[in-house]
Write an enzyme that holds these catalytic residues in place. Structure first.
Site, PDB file in Angstrom:
ATOM      1  N   SER A   1     -40.317  31.924  52.196  1.00 53.79           N
ATOM      2  CA  SER A   1     -41.262  33.022  52.423  1.00 53.79           C
ATOM      3  C   SER A   1     -42.464  32.870  51.485  1.00 53.79           C
ATOM      4  CB  SER A   1     -40.591  34.366  52.162  1.00 53.79           C
ATOM      5  OG  SER A   1     -40.360  34.512  50.771  1.00 53.79           O
ATOM      6  N   LYS A   2     -43.488  33.638  51.796  1.00 53.09           N
ATOM      7  CA  LYS A   2     -44.687  33.617  50.969  1.00 53.09           C
ATOM      8  C   LYS A   2     -44.344  34.026  49.542  1.00 53.09           C
ATOM      9  CE  LYS A   2     -49.083  36.060  50.672  1.00 53.09           C
ATOM     10  NZ  LYS A   2     -49.122  35.756  49.261  1.00 53.09           N
ATOM     11  N   ARG A   3     -43.390  34.946  49.428  1.00 52.82           N
ATOM     12  CA  ARG A   3     -42.972  35.425  48.108  1.00 52.82           C
ATOM     13  C   ARG A   3     -42.455  34.276  47.232  1.00 52.82           C
ATOM     14  NH1 ARG A   3     -39.442  39.857  48.141  1.00 52.82           N
ATOM     15  NH2 ARG A   3     -40.256  40.379  50.199  1.00 52.82           N
TER      16      ARG A   3
END
Ligand code: GLU
Length: 505
Positions: free
Chosen positions: A261-263
Site C-alpha cells: 500500500s501507499k502507506r
C-alpha cells in the site's frame, strides 16, 4: 489460424497509477512486443463518481517516462476507437439491449431501501436465481408495467441473469484452469439508467470483444470477476473469441503480510508512484520514482522481476532483453514481495553504466536546485563520470561531486585533526609553486611531478596528499586526486589551497 496478439492496459482514471498497475502495463507491453502484437490504452471511466482530474494525463506521462508506448489509445487513435469508455455509451446500450432481448438480462427497479429490506429479510441475501423471484423486476412484473414505469421516468438497472449450479471454468495462463460454481455469483448490475452508463463488467468485456483483445493481462484482484466475464462472453455468443486470461500475482508489502500500500511507501521511504502526484482535492504530494532520482531502465528491470524470473540467474535486463526472455510460464502464482531495496540496487547499477553526457543532463535539475545554472556540460559530464559508481540515486551525485561546483567553506573536523599539522601550511605553499610550474595538468603527468616532489623532499606521502585533498574537496573523500585536478581549472585548485591555508587553524 493463430490469432493476432492484441492486449490492452485498461486503467480507471481514479488517481495516480499505483506501482502494481505499472507492472501490469509493463507485462502487457513486453508481451505485445514479444509477439509483434498491438498494445492498446483504454480508459475505463464509466464510474463518474470516482473520476479524478489529471489522472488520465498522469497515466500517459508516467508510462511514457518508463518507455511504454501504445499502438492505439486516446492519444494515438486507432480504428477500434473511441478508446475512452465514456465516449462509447451507445455501443454499451446496444449490447445491453441485445442481452435483454435474448432473455440473458433483466430490468430491476428495486430501490436501495428495498434492497436493504431484502438483506434484513433473507439471511445472506444475494440477488440471484433464488431471490430474484421475490424482487421488483421484469421477471416478476408484466411487460406493460415495466414499460409504464420506464415511461414514467422510474430509475432502473439491468442485471445479468446468471443460471444456478453451473461450473464456470476460467482458463488462466499462470493459474491453469480455475473452476467456480455459478451459485456464488450474484446477478451483477450491467447498466444503470440513472447515468445511462454500463458498469465495469459490461463495458470491459464488450470492449475486449470489439477491440479483438486476445489476452487479458491484469492484476490478481480481478480474478474474482473472471467467471462473470466468461459467462458474459457466453451470453453474447462470443465464446470462440474469448481472450486468454492472465492474472498477475499481487505485489506484497516489503515487510509483514498483505498487499503493498501507499502507506508502506510512506513508512519505509520509497515511492509507490512513477511520477510525483499532487492530489487535486487535498493538495497532498506523493513522491515519484522519477523525482527521487531513479532511472526508468532501472525501474523497468526491477518491476519486471516482481512476479517473473528469467529461469536463470540473469538480473540486469534491458527492455529488449525482457522482450526476448519473458514468458508467463515463469510467472509465479504467489504474491511478490516488493523489495524496494533491490530497486535501489538496480538504480545504482544502471547509474554506474549510464553514459556520462546523458547522466549530466539528468543531473541538471539537481544542480539548479543548488544554484548552479547553465554549467559547462562537458565539465558536468566528466565530473559525474568520476562519481557515478558511488551513487544510488541521481541526487547522490551532488553529495559525491558537489566540490566540483562549489568550493568548500568548511573542512571536515576529524580529517583536519588527522591530516593538518603545524607544518602543513608551508608545505601547501610549496605545493602551489609546484602546481604553478606544471603546464600539462593531465592526471598521470601531474601525479608524477607532484609525487616526485614529495619523495624528493622526504615528506609523508599520505599526509601531504590528504591535506591537498582536504583543501580542494573539504574532506578526505572523492575520486582520484589528480583526476580532480585535471578537470578543475588550475587557478581554482590553487585558490582553494590558499583559502585552506588561511582558514584552517
Ligand atoms: N479498469 C480496470 C482497472 O482499473 C481494468 C481491469 C481489467 O484489466 O480488466 O484496473
Amino acid at each position: 489460424m493463430e490469432r493476432r496478439v492484441r492486449v490492452r492496459f485498461a486503467p480507471s482514471p481514479t488517481g495516480p497509477l499505483h506501482i502494481g498497475g505499472v507492472r501490469t502495463a509493463l507485462y502487457n507491453y513486453i508481451f505485445a512486443r514479444q509477439n509483434g502484437g498491438d498494445m492498446i490504452l483504454r480508459i475505463e471511466d464509466t464510474d463518474s463518481r470516482r473520476f479524478v482530474p489529471g489522472a488520465e494525463e498522469y497515466i500517459n506521462d508516467a508510462l511514457h517516462w518508463l518507455g511504454i508506448s501504445f499502438d492505439e489509445g486516446v492519444r494515438e487513435g486507432g480504428k477500434y476507437g473511441p478508446y475512452k469508455q465514456s465516449e462509447r455509451r451507445e455501443i454499451y446500450k446496444e449490447h445491453v439491449d441485445m442481452l435483454l432481448k435474448a432473455g440473458k438480462a433483466y430490468i430491476a427497479f428495486d430501490t436501495p431501501e428495498e434492497l436493504e429490506e431484502a438483506r434484513q429479510r433473507i439471511p445472506n441475501f444475494q440477488y440471484d436465481s433464488h431471490t430474484r423471484g421475490t424482487m421488483r423486476n421484469s421477471l416478476t412484473m408484466s411487460a406493460e408495467e415495466v414499460e409504464r414505469r420506464i415511461a414514467n421516468g422510474e430509475q432502473y438497472v439491468v442485471r445479468f441473469k446468471i443460471d444456478p449450479d453451473r461450473d464456470v471454468k476460467v482458463n488462466d495462463l499462470i493459474r491453469g484452469e480455475v473452476t467456480i460454481n455459478s451459485n456464488i455469483l450474484d446477478d451483477k448490475v450491467l447498466y444503470k439508467s440513472a447515468d445511462e452508463l454500463p458498469t465495469y463488467h459490461l463495458a470491459n468485456i464488450v470492449d475486449d470483444h470489439l477491440m479483438e483483445v486476445s489476452h487479458v493481462i491484469r492484476g490478481e484482484e480481478w480474478l474474482p470477476s473472471a467467471p462473470l466475464h466468461v459467462l458474459l462472453y457466453e451470453a453474447f455468443g462470443w465464446t470462440d473469441t474469448m481472450p486468454q486470461f492472465v492474472h498477475l500475482p499481487l505485489l506484497l508489502k516489503p515487510v509483514g503480510n498483505g498487499k503493498l500500500s501507499k502507506r508502506d511507501g510512506d513508512k519505509l521511504g520509497f515511492p509507490v508512484f512513477l511520477l510525483e502526484w499532487k492530489d487535486p482535492a487535498t493538495g497532498e504530494i506523493s513522491s515519484g520514482y522519477r523525482e527521487k532520482g531513479y532511472l526508468p531502465e532501472a525501474v523497468v528491470n526491477f518491476l519486471a522481476l516482481l512476479g517473473w524470473n528469467p529461469g536463470d540467474d540473469s538480473e540486469m535486463m534491458s527492455m529488449e532483453d525482457l522482450i526476448q526472455k519473458f514468458s508467463f510460464a515463469h510467472c509465479s502464482k504467489s504474491g511478490a514481495k516488493f523489495d524496494y531495496k533491490k530497486g535501489i540496487w538496480f538504480n545504482h547499477e544502471y547509474l554506474g553504466q549510464k553514459d556520462n553526457r546523458e547522466l549530466a543532463e539528468l543531473f541538471l535539475p539537481v544542480l539548479k536546485e543548488h544554484g548552479i545554472e547553465n554549467p559547462d556540460m562537458d565539465y558536468v559530464a566528466k565530473a559525474v563520470g568520476m562519481v557515478k559508481g558511488r551513487a544510488d540515486l541521481i541526487p547522490d551525485l551532488w553529495t559525491q561531486a558537489d566540490f566540483f561546483f562549489v568550493a568548500p567553506t568548511t573542512y571536515a573536523e576529524k580529517d583536519v585533526k588527522k591530516r593538518w599539522s603545524a607544518e602543513t601550511p608551508a608545505i601547501m605553499e610549496e605545493l602551489i609553486g609546484v602546481l604553478e610550474g606544471i603546464d600539462d595538468m593531465t592526471s598521470a603527468n601531474a601525479e608524477k611531478i607532484v609525487l616526485d616532489w614529495i619523495a624528493g623532499k622526504g615528506y609523508h606521502l599520505g599526509n601531504v596528499m590528504n591535506a591537498f585533498r582536504l583543501a580542494v574537496v573539504g574532506a578526505c573523500r572523492g575520486p582520484h586526486m589528480f583526476d580532480i585536478t585535471e578537470l578543475m581549472p588550475k587557478n581554482e585548485v590553487i585558490a582553494r589551497i590558499r583559502r585552506a591555508v588561511a582558514t584552517i587553524k
